[in-house]
Write a protein that holds these residues in place. Structure first.
Motif, PDB file in Angstrom:
ATOM      1  N   ASN A 106     -14.167  -6.216   6.955  1.00  0.00           N
ATOM      2  CA  ASN A 106     -14.829  -5.647   5.783  1.00  0.00           C
ATOM      3  C   ASN A 106     -13.836  -4.682   5.119  1.00  0.00           C
ATOM      4  OD1 ASN A 106     -16.450  -4.266   3.943  1.00  0.00           O
ATOM      5  ND2 ASN A 106     -18.263  -4.458   5.246  1.00  0.00           N
ATOM      6  N   ASP A 155     -15.094  -1.605   3.092  1.00  0.00           N
ATOM      7  CA  ASP A 155     -15.552  -0.468   3.890  1.00  0.00           C
ATOM      8  C   ASP A 155     -14.401   0.192   4.647  1.00  0.00           C
ATOM      9  OD1 ASP A 155     -18.051  -0.978   2.958  1.00  0.00           O
ATOM     10  OD2 ASP A 155     -19.013  -1.152   4.919  1.00  0.00           O
ATOM     11  N   VAL A 177     -20.176 -14.224   8.462  1.00  0.00           N
ATOM     12  CA  VAL A 177     -20.396 -12.783   8.530  1.00  0.00           C
ATOM     13  C   VAL A 177     -20.104 -12.206   7.141  1.00  0.00           C
ATOM     14  CG1 VAL A 177     -19.648 -10.634   9.609  1.00  0.00           C
ATOM     15  CG2 VAL A 177     -19.696 -12.759  10.952  1.00  0.00           C
ATOM     16  N   PHE A 178     -21.092 -11.559   6.556  1.00  0.00           N
ATOM     17  CA  PHE A 178     -20.932 -11.028   5.202  1.00  0.00           C
ATOM     18  C   PHE A 178     -20.294  -9.644   5.233  1.00  0.00           C
ATOM     19  CE2 PHE A 178     -23.586 -14.554   4.335  1.00  0.00           C
ATOM     20  CZ  PHE A 178     -23.379 -14.859   3.000  1.00  0.00           C
ATOM     21  N   VAL A 179     -19.564  -9.358   4.149  1.00  0.00           N
ATOM     22  CA  VAL A 179     -18.920  -8.048   4.036  1.00  0.00           C
ATOM     23  C   VAL A 179     -19.256  -7.419   2.687  1.00  0.00           C
ATOM     24  CG1 VAL A 179     -17.019  -8.615   5.611  1.00  0.00           C
ATOM     25  CG2 VAL A 179     -16.772  -9.076   3.163  1.00  0.00           C
ATOM     26  N   THR A 180     -18.934  -6.144   2.593  1.00  0.00           N
ATOM     27  CA  THR A 180     -19.219  -5.386   1.374  1.00  0.00           C
ATOM     28  C   THR A 180     -18.399  -5.940   0.208  1.00  0.00           C
ATOM     29  OG1 THR A 180     -19.330  -3.497   2.864  1.00  0.00           O
ATOM     30  CG2 THR A 180     -19.350  -3.018   0.508  1.00  0.00           C
ATOM     31  N   PRO A 181     -19.033  -6.210  -0.928  1.00  0.00           N
ATOM     32  CA  PRO A 181     -18.240  -6.632  -2.078  1.00  0.00           C
ATOM     33  C   PRO A 181     -17.439  -5.451  -2.624  1.00  0.00           C
ATOM     34  CG  PRO A 181     -20.568  -6.420  -2.670  1.00  0.00           C
ATOM     35  CD  PRO A 181     -20.454  -6.123  -1.201  1.00  0.00           C
ATOM     36  N   PRO A 182     -16.353  -5.653  -3.336  1.00  0.00           N
ATOM     37  CA  PRO A 182     -15.736  -6.954  -3.597  1.00  0.00           C
ATOM     38  C   PRO A 182     -14.948  -7.446  -2.388  1.00  0.00           C
ATOM     39  CG  PRO A 182     -14.410  -5.213  -4.584  1.00  0.00           C
ATOM     40  CD  PRO A 182     -15.610  -4.552  -3.969  1.00  0.00           C
ATOM     41  N   ILE A 242     -13.729 -13.251   0.870  1.00  0.00           N
ATOM     42  CA  ILE A 242     -14.480 -14.075   1.808  1.00  0.00           C
ATOM     43  C   ILE A 242     -15.824 -13.427   2.107  1.00  0.00           C
ATOM     44  CG2 ILE A 242     -14.486 -15.014   4.159  1.00  0.00           C
ATOM     45  CD1 ILE A 242     -11.496 -15.232   3.982  1.00  0.00           C
ATOM     46  N   ASN A 243     -16.890 -14.212   1.944  1.00  0.00           N
ATOM     47  CA  ASN A 243     -18.252 -13.801   2.286  1.00  0.00           C
ATOM     48  C   ASN A 243     -18.674 -12.435   1.732  1.00  0.00           C
ATOM     49  OD1 ASN A 243     -17.839 -16.113   3.777  1.00  0.00           O
ATOM     50  ND2 ASN A 243     -17.908 -15.101   5.771  1.00  0.00           N
ATOM     51  N   LEU A 273     -22.811  -8.402   1.250  1.00  0.00           N
ATOM     52  CA  LEU A 273     -23.614  -7.641   2.210  1.00  0.00           C
ATOM     53  C   LEU A 273     -24.190  -6.389   1.558  1.00  0.00           C
ATOM     54  CD1 LEU A 273     -24.371  -7.296   5.263  1.00  0.00           C
ATOM     55  CD2 LEU A 273     -22.330  -5.863   5.467  1.00  0.00           C
ATOM     56  N   VAL A 321     -24.058  -0.279   3.983  1.00  0.00           N
ATOM     57  CA  VAL A 321     -22.604  -0.405   3.897  1.00  0.00           C
ATOM     58  C   VAL A 321     -22.028   1.009   3.897  1.00  0.00           C
ATOM     59  CG1 VAL A 321     -22.696  -2.589   2.657  1.00  0.00           C
ATOM     60  CG2 VAL A 321     -22.576  -0.442   1.366  1.00  0.00           C
TER      61      VAL A 321
END
Lengths: 370, 458
Positions: A127, A130, B75-80, B83-84, B87, B159
């Motif tokens: 992520n 983050d 597995v989703f992640v915080t935009p931007p 990939i994915n 979240l 997030v």
């Protein structure tokens, strides 16, 4: 870790064939008998399960623990004295720690998933939004703080991003003090999690019996997971199949289809090829009952297969070696070679070799043990 | 190359099966083996038992299933992000598989356990302050009134930099009981302590219900059972006087914009798998989608992703039984019927028409009637959901339940994961199932262990 992106390029042809074949065999063998999988077990089978735990799974996790400790030491040395030499040592330790982990992925069942270790050690993707926010904040980075982070903000790949930069291009002087603190805390947490994972198999955690005990007592009346020895033997085969499916169809298949390095598992460090190879080695170790890295070996599925069909055993061994050789033949790093036609041809050949082994496992080995 | 070869083989095999095996499959074998998922059953008693595509689906559907597998694991992640992305900002977990581990259930732990909430209309004191980013809305016919600022579910993660709605801690309380033969048992029940993001406790006006993630295999078959088949099993007034009624839930269908039969979730509060999946994306992961979009109509994922994720749970196979010749298992099966467990956990249903042809018209053995039953005060969450009262729960299917600890060691049973063992799960039965529970309590130790071994053979 499962590595999924939402780019579809699904191309395996597993189950119709597999399940029908299995069905056919069952039907073929037992119209009169009403139980699909056979349940009698031999001494060899019981020894195979015991050795699977003691000479394959536990030694692999022991290697992980040793290499995680080294990663933590070298990271400490780097963060307290950042220069190119200490950075290189930490990076090498990261790459070394990857090997036992990827070699554990053909037997990722048990506590690795249910107690969340897999996610904490190896979630994917990172992520990045983050992670940047953490770096740019003033929040105190403690072990408790790391414990509360999402799994996509710690573990192998977040450390990889911090250590190697976005494209294996970071210099020791590029590290901000916050990055150093974050990295050091991640390595400490990683070390602790690796130890716990080993403990969950060896001596038990959180008041639970060690998972080794569950596996080696397969077939006992009150075994919670494996009421028959055959089911535990099948676990070895299914684990190998799952791992090969993932390497062939996702880890290699995805970048092959998209021609983008974005989907490569260890793209920050340019070491994704290592991961492919170590995954096949994991299958090798599970099948042959050995861990070269740890110098252990014992009774294995290979012997069971050889008893029933020596030619098949030979074929499996050959295909394992072919898959490893095909991966070795891909020019490294694959991350920068995805526009190179000849590299792509080699990558495709590696995929074909991995999937050939998968098919043999599914169509020939699985029916033998079910 | 190899794919072409395989497709050829598949066709060949289908031909072979059709000519040689299907008569056998439909003949002696179904009498001998109650195939859990009919012809879609797979044989796998390992930790990947819930991860198999249904047997007999077409190559095209098989490929779709594979795409769905990728979506389910993503597995989703915080935009931007490349990939994915998508979240949050509020969520409980970043992937479907993070909760439905290896497609099985999840644990009663942070990131997996959901706390459903609703406003108690009869309590007026205490208000929750608004929390940004909450996405749940009121739906017609729903008895679960969204709590202003929280909606109908607590998202206990955000997030980075976005405070979660609340912090959830679970304390377990033990109580003891006794079998008729004098042996003791101990049961645990959860008591949640919920602290809002601003440090205040959750007001008394908010009703809560805890839910662990359910296994997600075999669901296409359950979706393929016709409404009529389920309604025929209902006996709301208990006309047959066996103490067991069984009522359908009536829930809001977002696409049809009407009330329809509820099927999925511990209280059967979702009508179909598409809506269940879309609601999971938005509610559990903060991922907006075409069914539950952003205010401006845009969404984090497209309809293709929503469809394939749904297709994945629709096409996951049910594993066949094990230990069929085991004497204790055979005895346990008789005891299961003798104790009237099968009045709710109905052994056999037949599916109707379905868009996946392989799943249509199958004789399946799910051990559920898909209906709501009053399970007594011990299990009550006292939080109504559509027609389901605070004491009612949908009979969960028992197929594949014997693999629960193989797939997810240390996991537990019942809607909030309170039962550490199958034995404890039975001992919590009350209300309409009180008599069945008593039958179990009165059994000898040998019979109890046979009944449990039968459950583990499923």
């Amino acid at each position: 870790m499962l590595k999924s992106t939402l780019n579809y390029n699904w191309q395996k042809s597993r189950p119709i064939l597999g399940t029908l074949l299995t069905g056919m065999l069952l039907l073929g063998t037992g119209c009169s008998s009403s139980s699909p999988p056979k349940t009698e077990s031999s001494d060899l089978q019981i020894t195979i399960i015991k050795d699977f735990a003691d000479v394959v799974i536990i030694p692999t996790y022991q290697q992980l623990v040793a290499k995680a400790a080294k990663l933590s030491q070298t990271t400490n040395a780097f963060t307290s004295n950042p220069n190119e030499t200490t950075l290189k040592a930490a990076r090498d330790a990261w790459i070394a720690a990857r090997a036992p982990w990827e070699q554990s992925e053909a037997f990722a069942f048990g506590p690795a998933d249910s107690l969340g270790y897999d996610g904490d050690l190896d979630d994917w993707p990172v992520n990045e939004t983050d992670v940047k926010a953490v770096i740019n904040s003033n929040e105190k980075i403690t072990q408790e703080f790391i414990g509360n982070l999402q799994t996509t903000e710690k573990g192998f790949h977040t450390m990889e991003l911090l250590l190697f930069g976005n494209n294996n291009n970071k210099k020791a002087k590029d590290f901000s003090p916050r990055e150093l603190t974050y990295l050091k805390a991640l390595a400490t947490a990683f070390d602790a999690t690796a130890k716990e994972l080993l403990q969950s198999w060896q001596s038990g955690v959180q008041g639970k019996p060690p998972y080794r005990q569950v596996l080696v007592t397969a077939g006992d009346e009150n075994n919670p997971a494996y009421p028959t020895v055959a089911a535990a033997i099948e676990e070895i085969v299914q684990g190998a199949m799952g791992c090969l499916d993932e390497v062939g169809n996702e880890k290699i298949g995805e970048p092959l289809a998209t021609k983008s390095a974005e989907g490569l598992e260890s793209r920050f460090s340019h070491t994704s090829l290592n991961d492919f190879k170590n995954n096949v080695l994991s299958v090798n170790n599970a099948y042959l009952g050995e861990v070269a890295m740890a110098g252990t070996s014992g009774k294995s599925l290979s012997e069971l297969v050889a008893q029933k069909d020596p030619e098949l055993d030979k074929q499996v061994k050959e295909e394992i070696n072919k898959a490893i050789a095909a991966i070795d033949a891909v020019p490294a790093p694959i991350e920068t070679n995805l526009t190179n036609e000849s590299a792509l041809t080699k990558l495709e050949a590696a995929q074909t070799a991995v999937l050939a082994l998968f098919s043999t496992m599914e169509e020939k080995v699985l029916p033998l043990v079910q | 190359m190899i794919y072409k070869r395989k497709i050829f083989l598949v066709l060949f095999l289908i031909g072979a099966i059709a000519t040689i095996s299907i008569p056998i499959l439909l003949g002696q074998r179904t009498q001998a083996i109650p195939l859990a998922g009919g012809k879609t059953t797979v044989f796998n008693r390992t930790s990947s038992a819930y991860e198999q595509p249904s047997a007999g689906i077409s190559q095209k559907n098989f490929d779709l299933h594979g795409e769905g597998d990728i979506a389910f694991e993503a597995v989703f992640v915080t935009p931007p992000a490349n990939i994915n992305p998508g979240l949050g900002p509020l969520f409980n977990n970043a992937s479907c598989v993070g909760c439905h581990i290896r497609n099985g259930r999840g644990m009663p732990e942070k990131g997996q356990l959901l706390v459903k909430v609703s406003q108690n209309p009869s309590v007026t004191s205490g208000k929750v302050k608004d929390h940004l980013g909450n996405l749940e809305k009121t739906v017609p016919g729903g008895s679960a009134l969204p709590v202003p600022g929280l909606g109908t579910q607590i998202q206990d993660q955000g997030v980075y930099g976005h405070p979660p709605e609340a912090k959830v801690e679970i304390n377990w309380q033990e109580q003891t009981g006794q079998y008729q033969d004098g042996s003791q048992y101990s049961l645990r029940s959860p008591s949640p302590k919920i602290t809002l993001f601003n440090g205040e406790p959750l007001p008394d006006s908010v009703m809560t219900g805890l839910r662990i993630p359910q296994p997600v295999f075999g669901l296409g078959l359950l979706e393929a059972v016709s409404d009529q088949t389920i309604l025929d099993l209902a006996d709301p007034e208990d006309k047959d006087g066996d103490g067991i009624s069984g009522r359908p839930n009536q829930v809001w269908d977002v696409e049809k914009q009407s009330l329809v039969l509820g099927r999925f979730g511990w209280k059967a509060n979702q009508p179909n798998l598409l809506q269940q999946t879309a609601a999971a994306y938005v509610g559990d992961m903060g991922v907006t989608n075409p069914m539950f979009p952003e205010a401006d109509g845009s969404s984090d994922i497209d309809s293709k992703t929503l469809e394939v994720a749904t297709f994945y749970v629709q096409s996951l196979a049910v594993p066949g039984r094990t230990l069929l010749k085991d004497q204790k298992v055979k005895r346990g099966e008789k005891l299961f019927a003798a104790a009237n467990c099968n009045k709710c956990h109905v052994e056999e249903l037949t599916t109707g028409n379905y868009f996946i042809p392989a799943l249509a018209q199958q004789k399946i053995h799910p051990y559920t009637d898909m209906l709501l039953h009053d399970m007594g005060p011990g299990l009550a969450d006292n939080r109504p959901d559509f027609d389901a009262s605070g004491t009612e729960w949908r009979t969960p299917p028992l197929w594949g339940i014997g693999l629960t600890q193989t797939v997810l060691p240390y996991s537990s049973y019942l809607h909030d994961g309170r039962a550490r063992t199958l034995e404890e799960a039975i001992l919590w039965h009350g209300g309409e199932a009180e008599m069945a529970k008593q039958a179990f309590v009165n059994m000898s130790e040998g019979d109890r262990s046979s009944l449990l071994r039968f459950l583990r053979s499923l």
